[in-house]
Every structure is written in C-alpha cells, then in structure tokens.
Design an enzyme around this catalytic site. Structure first.
Site, PDB file in Angstrom:
ATOM      1  N   ASN A 172     104.414  39.666 -40.178  1.00  0.00           N
ATOM      2  CA  ASN A 172     104.078  41.236 -39.985  1.00  0.00           C
ATOM      3  C   ASN A 172     105.934  41.818 -39.351  1.00  0.00           C
ATOM      4  O   ASN A 172     105.120  42.547 -38.498  1.00  0.00           O
ATOM      5  CB  ASN A 172     103.024  41.884 -40.028  1.00  0.00           C
ATOM      6  CG  ASN A 172     102.171  41.117 -41.212  1.00  0.00           C
ATOM      7  OD1 ASN A 172     102.282  41.239 -41.994  1.00  0.00           O
ATOM      8  ND2 ASN A 172     101.328  40.657 -40.721  1.00  0.00           N
ATOM      9  N   GLU A 173     106.919  41.836 -40.415  1.00  0.00           N
ATOM     10  CA  GLU A 173     108.093  42.222 -39.882  1.00  0.00           C
ATOM     11  C   GLU A 173     107.729  44.121 -39.348  1.00  0.00           C
ATOM     12  O   GLU A 173     107.873  44.067 -40.338  1.00  0.00           O
ATOM     13  CB  GLU A 173     109.553  42.076 -40.150  1.00  0.00           C
ATOM     14  CG  GLU A 173     109.445  40.117 -39.599  1.00  0.00           C
ATOM     15  CD  GLU A 173     109.724  39.669 -37.923  1.00  0.00           C
ATOM     16  OE1 GLU A 173     109.208  40.391 -37.012  1.00  0.00           O
ATOM     17  OE2 GLU A 173     110.183  38.216 -37.724  1.00  0.00           O
ATOM     18  N   PRO A 174     108.987  44.627 -38.519  1.00  0.00           N
ATOM     19  CA  PRO A 174     109.358  46.194 -38.326  1.00  0.00           C
ATOM     20  C   PRO A 174     109.506  46.224 -40.704  1.00  0.00           C
ATOM     21  O   PRO A 174     110.131  45.529 -40.931  1.00  0.00           O
ATOM     22  CB  PRO A 174     110.273  46.170 -38.231  1.00  0.00           C
ATOM     23  CG  PRO A 174     111.032  45.035 -36.314  1.00  0.00           C
ATOM     24  CD  PRO A 174     109.645  43.829 -37.754  1.00  0.00           C
ATOM     25  N   SER A 176     106.452  46.391 -42.515  1.00  0.00           N
ATOM     26  CA  SER A 176     105.329  45.578 -43.239  1.00  0.00           C
ATOM     27  C   SER A 176     104.612  46.920 -43.211  1.00  0.00           C
ATOM     28  O   SER A 176     104.524  48.111 -43.107  1.00  0.00           O
ATOM     29  CB  SER A 176     105.044  45.061 -42.625  1.00  0.00           C
ATOM     30  OG  SER A 176     105.674  43.388 -42.455  1.00  0.00           O
ATOM     31  N   THR A 191     112.986  37.606 -34.059  1.00  0.00           N
ATOM     32  CA  THR A 191     112.161  37.106 -34.050  1.00  0.00           C
ATOM     33  C   THR A 191     112.953  35.121 -33.830  1.00  0.00           C
ATOM     34  O   THR A 191     112.227  34.216 -33.606  1.00  0.00           O
ATOM     35  CB  THR A 191     110.996  37.279 -35.574  1.00  0.00           C
ATOM     36  OG1 THR A 191     111.412  38.009 -35.316  1.00  0.00           O
ATOM     37  CG2 THR A 191     110.176  35.869 -35.529  1.00  0.00           C
TER      38      THR A 191
END
Length: 640
Positions: A172-174, A176, A191
């Site tokens: 869940n990347e920035p 999300s 990532t």
C-alpha cells in the site's frame, strides 16, 4: 495509547517502553531483532494453540521481506522441537509482485515456502498467496475473490507487517485510501530501489504488485509491525509520531486499537525519547548523553559549542544538565575538549607522545593491524585514508576480505573476462563452459561454481590492485571466503562454526594490536552484519588469550551511513592529496563502478558517497567549533 493486554505487557517487560506525548502507536524497543522475533513467534504460537483448543481455524496474515525471517525460523523450530502444529492454521499473504511466476526465486510464493511452509505441517489448501500469474483481464475479480475469502473466515486473527521506506504496509504505497481492499497497485520508485538487490538491478524489479488493502489490514484483530535497522528509523518516527496521512500509509495504524510496533535500537534512533530524551523526561546525565545533548544543541542553534549560553540550554530542555554542571561555560569547555581529543593524524598512536588525551596508545609504536572488509572494497571505501596512514606510518597492516563478493559482479562483467581468457586460451574447455552458461542463463538460474569462481577472481584482482597502490605487500592480503556467503544467491547461510574458525585462525596467527571492522549495518543484503557478528563470535572465543589484552577494536562506517559526531571516538583527518589517493584506490574496483548492483537507496557511486560523507563529517566538526579539515574518517571503539 495504553498497554491493555498481557501480550503487550510481555513485550514491555522484555524490551524498552516509555509512553510519551510524542508517540501515537504502542512500540517496544529491543537491543537486537533476534530476541524480539522470538517473542513475536511465541505470541503467534500461543494464538495457534488457543484456536486449536477451541477447534477453530487460526487465520494469520503474513509478510515477506527480511524483517519476519527470524520469526519464521523460530516458528519452524517450535514445530520441529516443541510439536507446534499448523494443521488448524489458514494463512493469507499480504502481497505478491505482478506479473510473477510462482517458481521465480524472487516471488513471495517462493519466499514463503522457502522460509516457512516447506518446513511445517500446514495444509497446502490453507495457504493463500496472491497469484502473480492471473491474467490482466481476470485480475480485478481475482482481487475481489481474495478479499471475500479472508472475510469468509471472519477476517484475520493476527497480521504480521513490515514497513517500507515509503511508509508502505503490504504494498500500500503513498496515496492508498484508508478503506482500500485487495487490489493491484503500481510500486513506488523507492520501493523498487529497495528491492533491486534481490533482483540484481532495478530494471528487473516488476513495476506492479497485488496487495491486501489498508482496510483489509485494519480489520485484523491483532497487528504486529516489525522494524529493524537504521534505514527504517526516519519512516518509523513519521509513523509513530506524525499525523495520520495517506502519504505515509502506515500512520493509519494509529487508529487500530491492538497494534504493537516491535523495533530494534537502530530503527528507534530517530524517536524523540531516544534521540532527545531530555525533551521527554528527566535524564540521568551520563557522560555520553551529555556529549550527545551538547552536540545536538550546537547543531540546533547553529552555534559552535564554545558559544552556547545558559539561555540556550534552558530553552531546549537542558536546565537539569546545567544544574549538574554549574554553567554553560564550564560544560562547553568540557565537551569541546572531549571532541577535540578524538582527532588524530596517527590512527596507530603517535610514537613518543603523551597519549593521555589521544584515541590510541603510543606505548606500542609499531602495531600489528587487521582491517576486516566484508566485501572486497569496503576497506578503501570506508577507511581508505586511514589505511593509507597506517601503512605510511610503518605499522604491519593486514587486510582480510571476509567474503568473495562474487554475487555483486554482473554477468556482463564476468562474460567480458571469460571472453578475454578464451582469446588467450582458445582450447580452454572450462572457459568455454562459463561462456556458454552465461549466454543462456535465466533470472532463476544460480551461478555455477565455475562462474562464481570467476566472479570472485575478478573481485580479488581488483582488491590486489588497490592494496598494491596503497603500498601493501601481497602476502599481507588475506581472502577468507567465509562459507556463509558462498551460496550463489542473495540469501546467505547463517553463521557456522567454520566461519568463526577461519576468523579465529587469522587473528591467532597475526595477534593484532588493532582490529578495524565494518560497523555499517545498512547494506542492502545484510553481509556487513553477518561479518560483524562473526568477528564478535571469534572475539568471544579468543578473549581468554593473553595477547588479546593488547587488542583494540575500532568500527568504521561510510559505505551507507556515518557515525554521528557524538558517537565518534577517533577522527582521522585527510588532506586533499589523501582524498585523491582514496578515490584512486576505490577506482581499482572497476566491477563496482558505473551501475553497481547493490547501491541501496543511494544512486551515487561509492567513491562519491565516501567523499561526500568524509567532507560532511569534517564540516560537522568545523561547525561545532573545531579545526577545519578537507575530510575526516570516523571510528567508534568496540569493547569486548
């Protein structure tokens, strides 16, 4: 934030916990990750047994990456030695790269079976890992089905998490959303950079992944997040002390009422209660804490130490320190002198000099020195100037390369050398075999023994070029090739008795007065830590020997991080000429220039990093009011 259950109390008793107004998530700090991992494994085992007694499935959400490996090792041990059964366990993994074949050694399917599932009695049908081979047309429905399957079991009883440098949990990347469910996602560049070592280059890292959502994770009844190492310190501070924001998805966990962050000292370094405890509580002002506080105050106020005033101390939570010391004037001089005494141009000690205020002894004018280098270039990258000084000043210097470093040589580089060898020896069958292997090698192939030998020889010849340039005799260069490293893959073996014996034998043979070793534990595939742990184990074995009473151990950093000013116990200045000599020595490691495979999150070449860090250390000393130097290499003493 309160400790409300026995599980959290158990962590608190074993680790360090102190609730502060800055912290919004319960967290416990441990000295080492191993002890913490065992406690987490014990909590999982207790839950499994409780569910078994209730004749219910135990639904676990599991994570991948380096953080949970020790947890899985302990669960496997409990299964084999204590009879812990996983027959009632159902697992759901957080994520998987997309696209990704199950058989690919970089897949999380492979990871989970390698570290856990192949070694326990879990039913294969109870293992759920996102499928990286689902067609793009079916992917949307697949994610919905994965989510619904979790809900069909009543949600997750326990969720194990790591944390990425972007603040991601799962993938869940920035950006999300709080209510997000299982879905496909595009990976953040950071990532992918962090994953690059495992994939032998960022260009091989998939750009997408399948991940459980924030909402899925938040639905777990119990959450444990693991955080190890200094490279996680900054993001953990933002997560634990910052505001809830989609830009740091892990901050959503502040709203979960049964979450514990289990972290080690390095990962906790930026937390307010660790970095600046005087802002949180009354302190016991030990000498090391006094220096840390004064250096911090100098940097915060942008004043040299000798110009700090009583007002500066009082306005920054240090009135208690002044009460002990009397006046800022007296304290400033004391701390200034402490830093001044770390500086020396004689890292082996200055002969015929008063050494009462110097970092090293003058009583042994010619020292036997071992510089341990985890990879075949860490010596010149991290302490090339000091290495040069030690040789120049007449000490008996030995370099010990602990690993072959073969995994860091690209296939293209190896092929180039193999083709040169073939040109010189057209009938050499072994060379032709290496060429044939490299030309048909796939991502899942492990290097053959012959290829590993060639790559090791490339690193070895580069090392000899650098050590000869700095004036060291070849017989003083030792290639240890520690067995733990020689797997042909990123994943290394645990330390063995054979590794320790090799280290012991070299130390016993040389009987050094000084040992230098890499204390920089942020390398992206963990070799530095294993090499340091191997040295520490060897020192335990050898400590009873009389000659060890004269042996001092100095830890260097520099490839990824540097010691903070207040941590430094020996600072070795470099002239502009020595900076250039260090640069040229690093240049001999040609296979590690121009697109090195294991750079971590820093895109600069190692020689640039080293020079920048050495200059920055010198600038910090100058800003504190000390003399101005072109560059400084820094060391911290290890007491065994």
């Amino acid at each position: 934030m309160k400790i409300t259950d026995n599980k959290n109390i158990a962590y608190t008793k074993a680790g360090m916990f102190e609730e502060t107004r800055f912290e919004k998530i319960h967290n416990v700090i441990f000295k080492e990750s191993k002890e913490a991992s065992i406690l987490v494994a014990q909590e999982i085992a207790t839950l499994i047994r409780e569910k078994e007694q209730q004749n219910q499935p135990c639904v676990l959400g599991l994570a991948t990456g380096s953080s949970p490996i020790k947890v899985y090792e302990e669960l496997v041990r409990m299964h084999k030695e204590e009879g812990l059964s996983f027959a009632n366990v159902v697992t759901f993994n957080l994520d998987e790269y997309y696209p990704m074949d199950k058989g690919n050694i970089q897949s999380y399917f492979y990871f989970m079976h390698e570290h856990l599932f192949n070694h326990i009695d879990i039913l294969p049908e109870n293992v759920n890992i996102p499928n990286g081979t689902v067609s793009s047309e079916d992917l949307y429905q697949y994610c919905i089905d994965y989510e619904m399957k979790i809900k069909s079991y009543g949600g997750l009883d326990f969720q194990l998490l790591g944390i990425g440098r972007t603040g991601h949990i799962g993938f869940n990347e920035p950006g999300s959303h709080y209510n997000s469910g299982t879905r496909s996602i595009t990976l953040d560049h950071i990532t992918r950079v962090d994953a690059a070592p495992a994939f032998l280059g960022i260009e091989n890292v998939p750009r997408k992944a399948i991940t459980m959502g924030i909402g899925t994770v938040m639905g777990a009844k119990r959450i444990i997040l693991l955080g190890w190492g200094g490279n996680k310190a900054e993001i953990l501070k933002k997560t634990i002390e910052g505001e809830i924001t989609s830009e740091v998805p892990a901050t959503y966990l502040q709203n979960h009422d049964n979450t514990t962050f289990v972290i080690d000292e390095a990962a906790a370094a930026e937390l307010t209660r660790v970095k600046t405890p005087w802002l949180v509580t009354n302190c016991v002002w030990e000498e090391s804490l006094k220096l840390k506080a004064v250096v911090w105050l100098s940097e915060r106020t942008e004043k040299p130490i000798l110009k700090l005033t009583d007002k500066d101390y009082n306005n920054n939570g240090m009135s208690g320190l002044l009460t002990e010391e009397g006046t800022a004037y007296d304290l400033n001089i004391k701390m200034f002198n402490k830093l001044q005494h770390t500086i020396t141009g004689w890292p082996g000690g200055k002969p015929n000099a008063d050494d009462s205020n110097r970092p090293e002894r003058a009583s042994i004018p010619k020292k036997r020195v071992i510089i341990f280098s985890p990879h075949p270039d860490d010596d010149v990258i991290s302490m090339g100037g000091t290495f040069d000084r030690l040789v120049e000043q007449g000490h008996e210097v030995h370099i010990a390369y602990q690993t072959s470093g073969n995994i860091a040589v690209s296939d293209e580089e190896a092929l180039k050398f193999a083709e040169i060898t073939q040109a010189l020896c057209p009938d050499c069958e072994e060379t032709q075999s290496i060429i044939n292997f490299l030309k048909i090698k796939t991502d899942n192939d492990i290097d053959s023994v012959e290829v590993r030998q060639l790559k090791g020889l490339i690193r070895r010849s580069e090392s000899l070029g650098a050590t000869r340039y700095l004036g060291l005799k070849d017989e003083n260069v030792h290639f240890l090739d520690l067995p733990f490293y020689e797997t042909g893959t990123i994943k290394k073996n645990n330390i063995s008795q054979a590794d320790i014996e090799i280290m012991c034998n070299l130390i016993e043979t040389i009987k050094p007065h000084q040992i230098y070793a890499a204390g920089d534990l942020a390398d992206p595939h963990g070799t530095h830590k294993v090499c340091l742990d191997t040295l520490f184990e060897a020192l335990k074995v050898l400590k009873p020997n009389t000659y060890m009473n004269d042996c001092w151990v100095w830890l260097y950093r520099g490839a990824w991080h540097e010691w903070e000013s207040y941590q430094i116990e020996m600072a070795v200045p470099m002239s502009p000429d020595q900076v250039l000599r260090k640069r040229h020595a690093i240049f001999y490691h040609q296979s590690q220039k121009d697109g090195v495979m294991f750079q971590g999150g820093d895109s600069r070449e190692f020689w640039v990093r080293a020079e920048d860090r050495n200059r920055l250390t010198a600038k910090k000393y100058n800003d504190l009011g000390l003399a101005e130097y072109a560059a400084i290499e820094a060391f911290k003493r290890y007491y065994f």
